[in-house]
Motif scaffolding. Structure first.
Motif, PDB file in Angstrom:
ATOM      1  N   ILE A 199      -0.266   6.369   5.162  1.00 41.86           N
ATOM      2  CA  ILE A 199       1.231   5.719   5.627  1.00 41.86           C
ATOM      3  C   ILE A 199       2.014   6.824   4.595  1.00 41.86           C
ATOM      4  O   ILE A 199       1.672   7.426   3.484  1.00 41.86           O
ATOM      5  CB  ILE A 199       1.695   4.273   5.322  1.00 41.86           C
ATOM      6  CG1 ILE A 199       1.108   4.040   4.098  1.00 41.86           C
ATOM      7  CG2 ILE A 199       0.834   3.723   6.551  1.00 41.86           C
ATOM      8  CD1 ILE A 199       1.354   2.525   3.794  1.00 41.86           C
ATOM      9  N   GLY A 200       3.208   7.200   4.862  1.00 44.51           N
ATOM     10  CA  GLY A 200       4.057   7.889   4.326  1.00 44.51           C
ATOM     11  C   GLY A 200       4.574   7.562   2.723  1.00 44.51           C
ATOM     12  O   GLY A 200       4.491   8.431   1.937  1.00 44.51           O
ATOM     13  N   VAL A 201       4.448   6.350   2.702  1.00 42.22           N
ATOM     14  CA  VAL A 201       5.048   5.755   1.223  1.00 42.22           C
ATOM     15  C   VAL A 201       3.659   6.115   0.371  1.00 42.22           C
ATOM     16  O   VAL A 201       4.101   6.588  -0.753  1.00 42.22           O
ATOM     17  CB  VAL A 201       5.161   4.201   1.115  1.00 42.22           C
ATOM     18  CG1 VAL A 201       4.165   3.615   1.536  1.00 42.22           C
ATOM     19  CG2 VAL A 201       5.509   4.026  -0.281  1.00 42.22           C
ATOM     20  N   PHE A 202       2.830   6.308   0.637  1.00 38.03           N
ATOM     21  CA  PHE A 202       1.665   6.782  -0.309  1.00 38.03           C
ATOM     22  C   PHE A 202       1.705   8.114  -0.573  1.00 38.03           C
ATOM     23  O   PHE A 202       1.332   8.538  -1.492  1.00 38.03           O
ATOM     24  CB  PHE A 202       0.208   6.328   0.172  1.00 38.03           C
ATOM     25  CG  PHE A 202      -0.036   4.710   0.312  1.00 38.03           C
ATOM     26  CD1 PHE A 202       0.549   3.724  -0.707  1.00 38.03           C
ATOM     27  CD2 PHE A 202      -0.859   4.171   1.038  1.00 38.03           C
ATOM     28  CE1 PHE A 202       0.521   2.346  -0.718  1.00 38.03           C
ATOM     29  CE2 PHE A 202      -1.305   2.918   1.282  1.00 38.03           C
ATOM     30  CZ  PHE A 202      -0.458   1.765   0.220  1.00 38.03           C
ATOM     31  N   ALA A 203       1.794   8.739   0.658  1.00 37.94           N
ATOM     32  CA  ALA A 203       1.858  10.529   0.535  1.00 37.94           C
ATOM     33  C   ALA A 203       2.932  10.698  -0.436  1.00 37.94           C
ATOM     34  O   ALA A 203       2.800  11.812  -1.189  1.00 37.94           O
ATOM     35  CB  ALA A 203       2.095  11.166   1.825  1.00 37.94           C
ATOM     36  N   ARG A 204       4.195   9.993  -0.376  1.00 37.29           N
ATOM     37  CA  ARG A 204       5.149  10.498  -1.328  1.00 37.29           C
ATOM     38  C   ARG A 204       4.843  10.229  -2.610  1.00 37.29           C
ATOM     39  O   ARG A 204       5.011  11.032  -3.703  1.00 37.29           O
ATOM     40  CB  ARG A 204       6.438   9.465  -1.069  1.00 37.29           C
ATOM     41  CG  ARG A 204       6.969  10.155   0.280  1.00 37.29           C
ATOM     42  CD  ARG A 204       8.585   9.590   0.270  1.00 37.29           C
ATOM     43  NE  ARG A 204       8.684   8.216   0.389  1.00 37.29           N
ATOM     44  CZ  ARG A 204       8.605   7.117   1.429  1.00 37.29           C
ATOM     45  NH1 ARG A 204       8.714   7.954   2.410  1.00 37.29           N
ATOM     46  NH2 ARG A 204       9.039   6.055   1.220  1.00 37.29           N
ATOM     47  N   GLN A 205       4.008   9.007  -3.061  1.00 38.49           N
ATOM     48  CA  GLN A 205       3.703   8.704  -4.274  1.00 38.49           C
ATOM     49  C   GLN A 205       2.852   9.774  -4.711  1.00 38.49           C
ATOM     50  O   GLN A 205       2.583  10.217  -6.138  1.00 38.49           O
ATOM     51  CB  GLN A 205       3.052   7.384  -4.257  1.00 38.49           C
ATOM     52  CG  GLN A 205       4.150   6.201  -4.138  1.00 38.49           C
ATOM     53  CD  GLN A 205       3.625   4.955  -3.941  1.00 38.49           C
ATOM     54  OE1 GLN A 205       2.231   4.668  -3.949  1.00 38.49           O
ATOM     55  NE2 GLN A 205       4.423   3.689  -3.786  1.00 38.49           N
ATOM     56  N   GLN A 206       1.487  10.159  -4.026  1.00 39.95           N
ATOM     57  CA  GLN A 206       0.721  10.995  -4.261  1.00 39.95           C
ATOM     58  C   GLN A 206       1.210  12.357  -4.690  1.00 39.95           C
ATOM     59  O   GLN A 206       0.779  12.995  -5.687  1.00 39.95           O
ATOM     60  CB  GLN A 206      -0.351  11.022  -3.223  1.00 39.95           C
ATOM     61  CG  GLN A 206      -1.361   9.921  -2.740  1.00 39.95           C
ATOM     62  CD  GLN A 206      -1.770   9.994  -1.534  1.00 39.95           C
ATOM     63  OE1 GLN A 206      -1.864  10.788  -0.734  1.00 39.95           O
ATOM     64  NE2 GLN A 206      -2.489   8.903  -1.036  1.00 39.95           N
ATOM     65  N   ALA A 207       2.186  12.779  -3.941  1.00 36.98           N
ATOM     66  CA  ALA A 207       2.844  14.176  -4.211  1.00 36.98           C
ATOM     67  C   ALA A 207       3.301  14.076  -5.611  1.00 36.98           C
ATOM     68  O   ALA A 207       3.333  15.154  -6.387  1.00 36.98           O
ATOM     69  CB  ALA A 207       3.962  14.497  -3.072  1.00 36.98           C
ATOM     70  N   ALA A 208       4.118  12.869  -5.917  1.00 35.80           N
ATOM     71  CA  ALA A 208       4.749  12.816  -7.068  1.00 35.80           C
ATOM     72  C   ALA A 208       3.861  12.726  -8.202  1.00 35.80           C
ATOM     73  O   ALA A 208       4.100  13.475  -9.242  1.00 35.80           O
ATOM     74  CB  ALA A 208       5.699  11.381  -7.372  1.00 35.80           C
ATOM     75  N   VAL A 209       2.603  12.026  -8.110  1.00 34.08           N
ATOM     76  CA  VAL A 209       1.868  12.102  -9.152  1.00 34.08           C
ATOM     77  C   VAL A 209       1.157  13.558  -9.484  1.00 34.08           C
ATOM     78  O   VAL A 209       1.057  14.051 -10.632  1.00 34.08           O
ATOM     79  CB  VAL A 209       0.752  11.271  -8.973  1.00 34.08           C
ATOM     80  CG1 VAL A 209      -0.677  11.284  -9.762  1.00 34.08           C
ATOM     81  CG2 VAL A 209       1.239   9.887  -8.996  1.00 34.08           C
ATOM     82  N   VAL A 210       0.692  14.117  -8.264  1.00 31.12           N
ATOM     83  CA  VAL A 210       0.067  15.472  -8.197  1.00 31.12           C
ATOM     84  C   VAL A 210       1.186  16.394  -9.061  1.00 31.12           C
ATOM     85  O   VAL A 210       0.598  17.090  -9.661  1.00 31.12           O
ATOM     86  CB  VAL A 210      -0.461  15.874  -7.142  1.00 31.12           C
ATOM     87  CG1 VAL A 210      -0.935  17.540  -6.960  1.00 31.12           C
ATOM     88  CG2 VAL A 210      -1.659  15.099  -6.745  1.00 31.12           C
TER      89      VAL A 210
END
Length: 171
Positions: free
Chosen positions: A88-99
């Protein structure tokens, strides 16, 4: 409006669709979600694993190749209790920020200091102006703390507002 989950679409012509079980239905508007899978270029690479996805470290999102990361729908993340994390998008956004943060730290010769925590809120549209708000933390402790509300008009409004606020804040 009709919804046909767990039906394999065999053919579409004119305003009729046929499923692999032989059933046919007429439609005015067809909204179809194709099979969710890795793009061919990734599927045919060494990044693809036996899971059919790109396996990553649950905290850093690094692949088996040093300094190569994967985020979003191509990843295969499992919680400590064995559940696969939803795409889901909320996880993709969080993953992108961490990476992005951690790559920036590496480029500055600093140690990466952020990890991905699978928590957040998302909405499931139910039709007729209603949506279900689902939120919580997909915990690594063995207990999922995820709550799903009954579909309601307030849920649909909350979804609309969250999307508008996110867009305004980021663009």
């Amino acid at each position: 409006m009709k919804y046909f989950p767990n039906h394999e679409l065999k053919a579409v012509s004119g305003n009729a669709m046929e499923f692999s079980n032989g059933e046919t239905y007429a439609y005015d508007l067809l909204a179809y979600t194709p099979l969710h899978q890795l793009p061919g270029v990734v599927k045919n690479s060494e990044l693809a694993e036996n899971t059919g996805w790109v396996d990553v470290d649950n905290k850093t999102l690094e692949t088996k190749f040093e300094n190569v990361y994967a985020i979003g729908d191509v990843t295969h993340l499992k919680t400590d209790i064995g559940a696969v994390l939803p795409k889901i998008g909320v996880f993709a956004r969080q993953q992108a920020a961490v990476v992005a943060h951690n790559i920036g730290r590496k480029l500055a010769n600093q140690k990466p200091d952020q990890t991905f925590v699978p928590e957040g809120k998302y909405f499931i549209e139910a039709g007729e102006g209603k949506a279900s708000e689902t939120a919580g933390r997909f915990s690594a402790t063995g207990q999922n703390d995820v709550k799903m509300k009954t579909p309601a008009q307030w849920g649909h409004f909350s979804k609309w507002w969250d999307e508008k606020f996110w867009f305004f804040k980021n663009f």
